[in-house]
Scaffold this motif. Structure first.
Motif, PDB file in Angstrom:
ATOM      1  N   SER A  14      16.262  -4.898 -27.073  1.00 25.77           N
ATOM      2  CA  SER A  14      16.433  -4.286 -25.855  1.00 25.77           C
ATOM      3  C   SER A  14      15.540  -2.921 -26.005  1.00 25.77           C
ATOM      4  CB  SER A  14      17.543  -4.312 -25.315  1.00 25.77           C
ATOM      5  OG  SER A  14      17.678  -3.312 -24.043  1.00 25.77           O
ATOM      6  N   THR A  15      14.281  -2.699 -26.284  1.00 25.93           N
ATOM      7  CA  THR A  15      13.773  -1.617 -26.490  1.00 25.93           C
ATOM      8  C   THR A  15      12.399  -1.204 -25.543  1.00 25.93           C
ATOM      9  OG1 THR A  15      12.135  -2.986 -28.182  1.00 25.93           O
ATOM     10  CG2 THR A  15      13.972  -1.937 -29.209  1.00 25.93           C
ATOM     11  N   ILE A  16      12.319  -1.985 -24.443  1.00 25.76           N
ATOM     12  CA  ILE A  16      11.366  -1.711 -23.594  1.00 25.76           C
ATOM     13  C   ILE A  16      11.730  -0.549 -22.867  1.00 25.76           C
ATOM     14  CG2 ILE A  16      10.065  -2.719 -21.783  1.00 25.76           C
ATOM     15  CD1 ILE A  16       9.517  -4.149 -24.251  1.00 25.76           C
ATOM     16  N   THR A  17      10.731   0.334 -22.741  1.00 23.70           N
ATOM     17  CA  THR A  17      10.664   1.558 -21.914  1.00 23.70           C
ATOM     18  C   THR A  17       9.866   1.423 -20.822  1.00 23.70           C
ATOM     19  OG1 THR A  17       9.426   2.641 -23.120  1.00 23.70           O
ATOM     20  CG2 THR A  17      11.849   2.715 -23.839  1.00 23.70           C
ATOM     21  N   SER A  18       9.961   1.941 -19.544  1.00 23.84           N
ATOM     22  CA  SER A  18       8.821   2.006 -18.569  1.00 23.84           C
ATOM     23  C   SER A  18       9.002   3.227 -17.995  1.00 23.84           C
ATOM     24  CB  SER A  18       9.242   0.901 -17.639  1.00 23.84           C
ATOM     25  OG  SER A  18      10.566   1.136 -16.842  1.00 23.84           O
ATOM     26  N   GLN A  19       7.937   3.838 -17.491  1.00 22.40           N
ATOM     27  CA  GLN A  19       7.690   5.404 -16.743  1.00 22.40           C
ATOM     28  C   GLN A  19       6.957   4.944 -15.489  1.00 22.40           C
ATOM     29  OE1 GLN A  19       6.292   8.034 -19.117  1.00 22.40           O
ATOM     30  NE2 GLN A  19       5.795   9.794 -17.323  1.00 22.40           N
ATOM     31  N   TYR A  20       7.680   5.468 -14.265  1.00 23.38           N
ATOM     32  CA  TYR A  20       6.988   5.434 -13.097  1.00 23.38           C
ATOM     33  C   TYR A  20       6.919   6.874 -12.562  1.00 23.38           C
ATOM     34  CZ  TYR A  20       6.273   4.605  -8.127  1.00 23.38           C
ATOM     35  OH  TYR A  20       5.676   4.417  -6.901  1.00 23.38           O
ATOM     36  N   THR A  21       5.774   7.025 -11.890  1.00 22.73           N
ATOM     37  CA  THR A  21       5.483   8.467 -11.334  1.00 22.73           C
ATOM     38  C   THR A  21       4.801   8.440 -10.044  1.00 22.73           C
ATOM     39  OG1 THR A  21       5.371   9.529 -13.665  1.00 22.73           O
ATOM     40  CG2 THR A  21       4.505  10.760 -11.417  1.00 22.73           C
ATOM     41  N   GLY A  22       5.530   8.916  -9.209  1.00 19.98           N
ATOM     42  CA  GLY A  22       4.730   8.508  -7.689  1.00 19.98           C
ATOM     43  C   GLY A  22       4.860   9.678  -6.845  1.00 19.98           C
ATOM     44  N   LEU A  23       4.033   9.847  -5.762  1.00 14.08           N
ATOM     45  CA  LEU A  23       3.994  10.613  -4.825  1.00 14.08           C
ATOM     46  C   LEU A  23       3.762  10.091  -3.358  1.00 14.08           C
ATOM     47  CD1 LEU A  23       3.671  13.701  -3.789  1.00 14.08           C
ATOM     48  CD2 LEU A  23       1.447  13.498  -4.149  1.00 14.08           C
ATOM     49  N   ILE A  24       4.569  10.222  -2.616  1.00 11.87           N
ATOM     50  CA  ILE A  24       4.478   9.883  -1.113  1.00 11.87           C
ATOM     51  C   ILE A  24       4.504  10.882  -0.196  1.00 11.87           C
ATOM     52  CG2 ILE A  24       5.768   8.180   0.379  1.00 11.87           C
ATOM     53  CD1 ILE A  24       7.512   7.046  -1.810  1.00 11.87           C
ATOM     54  N   VAL A  25       3.349  10.796   0.799  1.00 12.13           N
ATOM     55  CA  VAL A  25       3.193  11.287   1.811  1.00 12.13           C
ATOM     56  C   VAL A  25       3.225  10.530   3.242  1.00 12.13           C
ATOM     57  CG1 VAL A  25       1.365  12.938   2.847  1.00 12.13           C
ATOM     58  CG2 VAL A  25       1.581  12.988   0.469  1.00 12.13           C
ATOM     59  N   GLN A  26       4.172  11.046   4.227  1.00 15.41           N
ATOM     60  CA  GLN A  26       4.179  10.570   5.468  1.00 15.41           C
ATOM     61  C   GLN A  26       3.754  11.354   6.632  1.00 15.41           C
ATOM     62  OE1 GLN A  26       8.158   9.131   5.113  1.00 15.41           O
ATOM     63  NE2 GLN A  26       7.454   6.977   4.562  1.00 15.41           N
ATOM     64  N   LEU A  27       3.320  10.803   7.639  1.00 13.68           N
ATOM     65  CA  LEU A  27       3.192  11.523   8.713  1.00 13.68           C
ATOM     66  C   LEU A  27       3.594  10.494  10.196  1.00 13.68           C
ATOM     67  CD1 LEU A  27       1.826  13.973  10.538  1.00 13.68           C
ATOM     68  CD2 LEU A  27      -0.363  12.869  10.436  1.00 13.68           C
ATOM     69  N   ASN A  28       4.680  10.734  10.684  1.00 13.32           N
ATOM     70  CA  ASN A  28       5.121   9.967  11.759  1.00 13.32           C
ATOM     71  C   ASN A  28       5.229  10.754  12.965  1.00 13.32           C
ATOM     72  OD1 ASN A  28       5.520   8.314   9.774  1.00 13.32           O
ATOM     73  ND2 ASN A  28       7.420   8.793   9.225  1.00 13.32           N
ATOM     74  N   ARG A  29       5.062  10.055  14.192  1.00 10.89           N
ATOM     75  CA  ARG A  29       5.437  10.304  15.494  1.00 10.89           C
ATOM     76  C   ARG A  29       6.396   9.439  16.041  1.00 10.89           C
ATOM     77  NH1 ARG A  29       2.500  12.737  20.459  1.00 10.89           N
ATOM     78  NH2 ARG A  29       3.032  11.511  21.860  1.00 10.89           N
ATOM     79  N   ARG A  30       7.655  10.031  16.642  1.00  9.99           N
ATOM     80  CA  ARG A  30       8.299   9.280  17.464  1.00  9.99           C
ATOM     81  C   ARG A  30       7.739   8.852  18.871  1.00  9.99           C
ATOM     82  NH1 ARG A  30      14.209  12.177  16.535  1.00  9.99           N
ATOM     83  NH2 ARG A  30      14.172  11.836  14.166  1.00  9.99           N
ATOM     84  N   PHE A  31       8.488   7.757  19.282  1.00 12.52           N
ATOM     85  CA  PHE A  31       7.974   7.499  20.631  1.00 12.52           C
ATOM     86  C   PHE A  31       8.077   8.150  21.712  1.00 12.52           C
ATOM     87  CE2 PHE A  31       7.766   4.720  24.459  1.00 12.52           C
ATOM     88  CZ  PHE A  31       6.804   3.990  24.058  1.00 12.52           C
ATOM     89  N   SER A  32       6.999   8.824  22.323  1.00  8.06           N
ATOM     90  CA  SER A  32       6.857   9.654  23.653  1.00  8.06           C
ATOM     91  C   SER A  32       5.593   9.745  24.240  1.00  8.06           C
ATOM     92  CB  SER A  32       7.131  11.157  22.856  1.00  8.06           C
ATOM     93  OG  SER A  32       6.370  11.706  22.122  1.00  8.06           O
ATOM     94  N   ASP A  33       5.494   9.644  25.357  1.00  3.88           N
ATOM     95  CA  ASP A  33       4.433   9.489  26.184  1.00  3.88           C
ATOM     96  C   ASP A  33       3.638   8.189  26.058  1.00  3.88           C
ATOM     97  OD1 ASP A  33       4.842  12.062  27.338  1.00  3.88           O
ATOM     98  OD2 ASP A  33       3.805  13.128  25.909  1.00  3.88           O
ATOM     99  N   GLY A  34       4.375   7.149  25.732  1.00  4.53           N
ATOM    100  CA  GLY A  34       3.745   5.783  25.584  1.00  4.53           C
ATOM    101  C   GLY A  34       3.143   5.678  24.217  1.00  4.53           C
ATOM    102  N   ILE A  35       3.377   6.454  23.226  1.00  3.70           N
ATOM    103  CA  ILE A  35       2.613   6.289  21.882  1.00  3.70           C
ATOM    104  C   ILE A  35       3.591   6.518  20.858  1.00  3.70           C
ATOM    105  CG2 ILE A  35       1.457   8.252  21.831  1.00  3.70           C
ATOM    106  CD1 ILE A  35      -0.693   7.037  20.449  1.00  3.70           C
ATOM    107  N   GLN A  36       3.656   5.813  19.689  1.00  7.74           N
ATOM    108  CA  GLN A  36       4.154   6.451  18.298  1.00  7.74           C
ATOM    109  C   GLN A  36       3.332   5.875  17.223  1.00  7.74           C
ATOM    110  OE1 GLN A  36       7.890   4.494  18.230  1.00  7.74           O
ATOM    111  NE2 GLN A  36       7.147   2.854  16.605  1.00  7.74           N
ATOM    112  N   PHE A  37       3.254   6.478  16.061  1.00 11.58           N
ATOM    113  CA  PHE A  37       2.571   5.993  15.032  1.00 11.58           C
ATOM    114  C   PHE A  37       3.484   6.372  13.542  1.00 11.58           C
ATOM    115  CE2 PHE A  37       0.624  10.048  16.002  1.00 11.58           C
ATOM    116  CZ  PHE A  37       0.666  10.621  14.737  1.00 11.58           C
TER     117      PHE A  37
END
Length: 243
Positions: A14-37
């Protein structure tokens, strides 16, 4: 092997090692005036020692059991770039054409348009080898060690398939008969531009024939295009009655 009276000897560690590095960027708009994304971009990198996701241990995994450090490389599931964007556009009237007309709103209202765009890096793969070396050994493969069979001296998962870029879309129209009853008619298109999505390639780079190592001209050629999430263009229509 330490003792030649034995065949292949399997040692489970049981010697397996793993490394995960991540960056997440989000841009959201709640539903208003008939549009959301919703939009998101993920940059990541994953490195491990050739982990294998399976229920039981396999007989041998490393290419060279005397050089476990040589297994260090890009993870099989590494996707460095992924972008997803979705939108729902549901205006009260179609392009504002109805104005203040009640019948205009009934005729030109109730539309909804919802596209989804997904762009992702391809999957990693290695220079794999088919066949067994002619030198004496107790098992299979280029080293007769019975483990992975890929080109010596080349890092694992050095190559990558083509990126995938997919667009799905839905167009629907809702007819309200009363506060409790409505009819919705919709059409959906998957892979709108019918893009050829490569999801698998031939990973056999060389074949062993006697003492020769022959290059495969089909190496890297697509072997599958599409999966349960990405297919050729498909169109479907439906109607739903709400009450």
């Amino acid at each position: 092997r330490p003792n030649t009276n034995f065949g292949r000897i399997t040692e489970i560690r049981s010697t397996i090692t793993s490394q995960y590095t991540g960056l997440i960027v989000q841009l959201n708009r709640r539903f208003s005036d008939g549009i959301q994304f919703q939009t998101s971009y993920t940059w990541s990198t994953s490195v491990d020692d050739n982990q294998n996701s399976q229920t039981f241990s396999s007989p041998n995994v490393p290419l060279d059991p005397n050089n476990l450090d040589g297994e260090r490389g890009i993870s099989n599931f590494d996707i460095p770039h992924r972008f997803v964007a979705s939108m729902v556009y549901a205006p009260k009237t179609l392009f504002g054409l109805a104005g203040d007309s009640v019948w205009g709103r009934r005729i030109l209202g109730g539309w909804s348009f919802a596209p989804i765009v997904t762009i992702s890096s391809g999957n990693p793969y290695s220079y794999n080898v088919n066949g067994n070396a002619p030198n004496p050994g107790i098992s299979t493969g280029i080293l007769r060690a019975g483990g992975a069979n890929r080109l010596l001296g080349v890092p694992r998962n050095l190559l990558r398939t083509e990126k995938t870029a997919n667009v799905d879309a839905r167009l629907s129209r809702r007819f309200n008969f009363s506060e409790t009853m409505a009819l919705e008619i919709l059409g959906e298109v998957f892979n709108v531009f019918n893009r050829f999505q490569v999801t698998g390639v031939n990973t056999t780079a060389y074949s062993i024939s006697g003492t020769n190592l022959n290059y495969s001209s089909s190496f890297g050629n697509p072997t599958s295009a599409g999966n349960s999430n990405i297919r050729e263009r498909q169109v479907q229509f439906a109607a739903r009655f709400h009450f």
